[in-house]
Design a protein around this motif. Structure first.
Motif, PDB file in Angstrom:
ATOM      1  N   THR A  54     -13.659  -6.706   3.069  1.00 45.30           N
ATOM      2  CA  THR A  54     -12.247  -7.073   2.928  1.00 45.30           C
ATOM      3  C   THR A  54     -11.950  -8.320   3.734  1.00 45.30           C
ATOM      4  OG1 THR A  54     -11.776  -4.701   2.751  1.00 45.30           O
ATOM      5  CG2 THR A  54      -9.904  -6.174   3.004  1.00 45.30           C
TER       6      THR A  54
ATOM      7  N   GLU B 218     -12.689   0.382   0.817  1.00 43.59           N
ATOM      8  CA  GLU B 218     -11.513   0.473   1.682  1.00 43.59           C
ATOM      9  C   GLU B 218     -10.286   0.688   0.818  1.00 43.59           C
ATOM     10  OE1 GLU B 218      -9.312  -1.825   5.427  1.00 43.59           O
ATOM     11  OE2 GLU B 218     -11.067  -2.723   4.465  1.00 43.59           O
TER      12      GLU B 218
ATOM     13  N   GLN C 105     -10.180  -3.262   7.664  1.00 45.47           N
ATOM     14  CA  GLN C 105     -11.188  -2.583   8.461  1.00 45.47           C
ATOM     15  C   GLN C 105     -12.609  -2.898   8.011  1.00 45.47           C
ATOM     16  OE1 GLN C 105     -10.185  -0.714  11.244  1.00 45.47           O
ATOM     17  NE2 GLN C 105      -8.267  -1.755  10.639  1.00 45.47           N
ATOM     18  N   HIS C 106     -12.814  -3.097   6.723  1.00 48.45           N
ATOM     19  CA  HIS C 106     -14.172  -3.280   6.213  1.00 48.45           C
ATOM     20  C   HIS C 106     -14.554  -4.768   6.247  1.00 48.45           C
ATOM     21  CE1 HIS C 106     -17.644  -3.054   3.506  1.00 48.45           C
ATOM     22  NE2 HIS C 106     -17.659  -1.768   3.766  1.00 48.45           N
TER      23      HIS C 106
END
Length: 588
Positions: free
Chosen positions: A567, A551, A563-564
């Motif tokens: 993360t 990301e 988003q990931h």
């Protein structure tokens, strides 16, 4: 005691303290014959199954205190007075033979610098196994099995393969985990940990703290030296706050961190940077803590003689001509790939990584230990040659022999200052060496430049005459940062530049780096497992996992709406410092 049989254990009284320290004083002989008192009258008790945090600035005497307990002092150091009773044994007065049976078996030690503590010529698995066989705790084959299992317990992936590797083949975080594994493998009843999570990312830090908590719950006592107040709050029951070798405040974690009585403790809390501080600022920028100059050691500059944070001395360096296109990225990495081959097997460290670094901006690179961050840094610097892909500095391929003149425009701050500084050079010579090699300035100008940079990183010009081993870990890192700044580079690659620094000096260094970037337009590649540092310093953030970038985006977007899933995992593992009812004005 013969090693022919299993090492006998010291008898402990369950109703008595596990460790009782009274009036501990430790001094170091100076070159002029005087004695510097590093630990001055430290007193505390520790009961079985409890954890004590020792906090304070670099140079406050934290590490010397715990090293004194096991008499692990350099030749110039000696214990002047006091007792440290472990069960029925006074560690201060114990014979060398008795201490050899206690170290490792009864008391495990996690050192701050794993590379210094581990033997570079022996695979890490064998070193762990020797901790068991030396005390005759099990057979060699059982010791090997337990070594692999313990490496897995501290979060090292593929532990059987990593056990066959040498320390230099592991990342900094993996070496630290191996050091923790060595400290706990023999089942000691006291673990003394000097900054045990300094080199660990937040997810592995959480794993290691959970493991240490399980050991503590079984009755093992813990002493943790740390400048991370989030770690202290998460793991420890009690805390000592040290300044200039003395205990200035003590009590339970909640008593001290939520309602500090001493101004020095309040200062440490106010200087602590946490994820979310940037978002809480009205303009979305980092809320800079007040500029602080440590007073932990007499050699550090006082508030009166500290330099202004704004100006720097006239440059000794003639800047290289900038690109005609001022908006063009100064660094472009394209499809980098790197595999390392070793007796433990191949390690695909970097997988098709592409990134750009804009002029005058900062790209933060985060991820777990072993994710490939430091390898990317060395590829960008040209210290490693990629198996495929290329790195362009202002349009010049760094691995083109004709572009060697471009390399002086990039400098690096390494994760391990002790390993990167020349031990036989003074601090001043370490700073001026790159200027000398590039024939920049006169000897007098280089010396003046070193003195100026030492002031800027919170040390004294007088420290230029001392050697790296005479400084604490945090002070060594300040020297390493000063050395990197000496030729006024256009690109600075910072690999964990503040991981060894206490919170007040960390605030100074971050302010200094921000100032330099604003004035000179220096671009930064910032690698850190401290997400609060990345949030404060970065314009863009890239997240790495298993050698690949999973990301990347604007700093605000990454921290506000990741988003990931990985993360999310990193952000969820952050340990907060602020407790309910904290009284610090910074927490309002």
């Amino acid at each position: 005691m013969s090693r022919a049989s299993r090492t006998a254990r010291i008898r402990l009284d369950e109703n008595a303290p596990l460790l009782d320290v009274a009036g501990l004083r430790t001094g170091f002989r100076r070159a002029d014959g005087d004695e510097f008192i590093a630990v001055d009258g430290v007193t505390f008790t520790l009961r079985q199954g409890r954890a004590l945090a020792i906090v304070g600035e670099s140079g406050s005497g934290k590490s010397v205190t715990v090293r004194s307990l096991l008499r692990l002092l350099p030749r110039t150091g000696r214990i002047l007075d006091g007792q440290a009773r472990f069960g029925g044994t006074d560690l201060v007065g114990a014979s060398d033979r008795t201490l050899r049976t206690i170290r490792g078996r009864e008391v495990g030690m996690v050192f701050q610098n794993a590379m210094e503590a581990l033997n570079p010529t022996i695979p890490v698995g064998r070193q762990l196994a020797e901790a068991l066989t030396w005390h005759r705790l099990c057979s060699r084959s059982e010791a090997r099995e337990r070594a692999v299992a313990t490496l897995g317990d501290v979060g090292i992936p593929d532990p059987e393969r990593r056990a066959r590797m040498y320390p230099f083949q592991l990342s900094g975080g993996m070496r630290q985990r191996a050091m923790i594994a060595m400290a706990i493998i023999a089942g000691p009843r006291l673990v003394v940990a000097d900054e045990p999570t300094t080199a660990l990312d937040v997810t592995v830090q959480a794993q290691v703290l959970d493991l240490l908590a399980e050991i503590k719950d079984s009755g093992t006592g813990m002493i943790m030296v740390t400048h991370d107040l989030g770690v202290a709050r998460r793991f420890c029951d009690d805390v000592l706050v040290m300044n200039q070798g003395k205990v200035v405040e003590s009590g339970t974690i909640s008593e001290v961190l939520d309602a500090p009585r001493e101004p020095y403790t309040q200062m440490l809390l106010d200087a602590t940077l946490e994820v979310g501080d940037v978002a809480r600022a009205p303009d979305g920028s980092a809320t800079a803590p007040p500029r602080l100059v440590t007073a932990s050691a007499p050699q550090v500059a006082s508030d009166d003689d500290a330099p202004s944070p704004t100006p720097m001395a006239a440059s000794l360096v003639t800047p290289a001509a900038a690109s005609d296109d001022a908006s063009a990225p100064i660094v472009v990495a394209e499809h980098l790939d790197k595999t390392f081959h070793s007796r433990g097997g191949d390690t695909h460290a970097v997988r098709d990584v592409s990134l750009t670094i804009e002029r005058g901006r900062t790209l933060g690179l985060v991820g777990e230990s072993g994710s490939g961050k430091s390898t990317v840094a060395r590829l960008v610097m040209g210290l490693y040659e990629p198996d495929s892909g290329r790195v362009l500095l202002d349009g010049h391929d760094l691995h083109d022999e004709t572009s060697n003149a471009q390399r002086r425009r990039m400098q690096m701050v390494f994760q391990n200052p002790y390993g990167s500084l020349l031990p036989h050079y003074t601090a001043g010579a370490n700073i001026t060496e790159s200027l000398r090699l590039q024939d920049i300035g006169t000897p007098a100008e280089r010396t003046e430049r070193a003195a100026e940079l030492l002031r800027l990183v919170g040390l004294s010009p007088d420290d230029a005459r001392r050697y790296p081993q005479q400084f604490s870990g945090g002070q060594q890192q300040r020297i390493a940062i000063a050395r990197a700044l000496a030729p006024e580079p256009e690109v600075l690659v910072c690999d964990e530049p503040t991981s060894a620094l206490d919170v007040s000096i960390q605030a100074q260094i971050l302010d200094l780096l921000s100032e330099i970037q604003e004035r000179l337009g220096v671009a930064y590649l910032l690698i850190s497992h401290n997400l609060a540092v990345v949030e404060r310093m970065s314009d863009e953030v890239a997240v790495m996992k298993d050698g690949a970038i999973v990301e990347r985006g604007d700093r605000r977007a990454i921290f506000a709406t990741p988003q990931h899933p990985y993360t999310h995992q990193l952000l969820d593992a952050i340990l907060p410092v602020r407790g309910v009812g904290a009284t610090s004005a910074a927490f309002a």
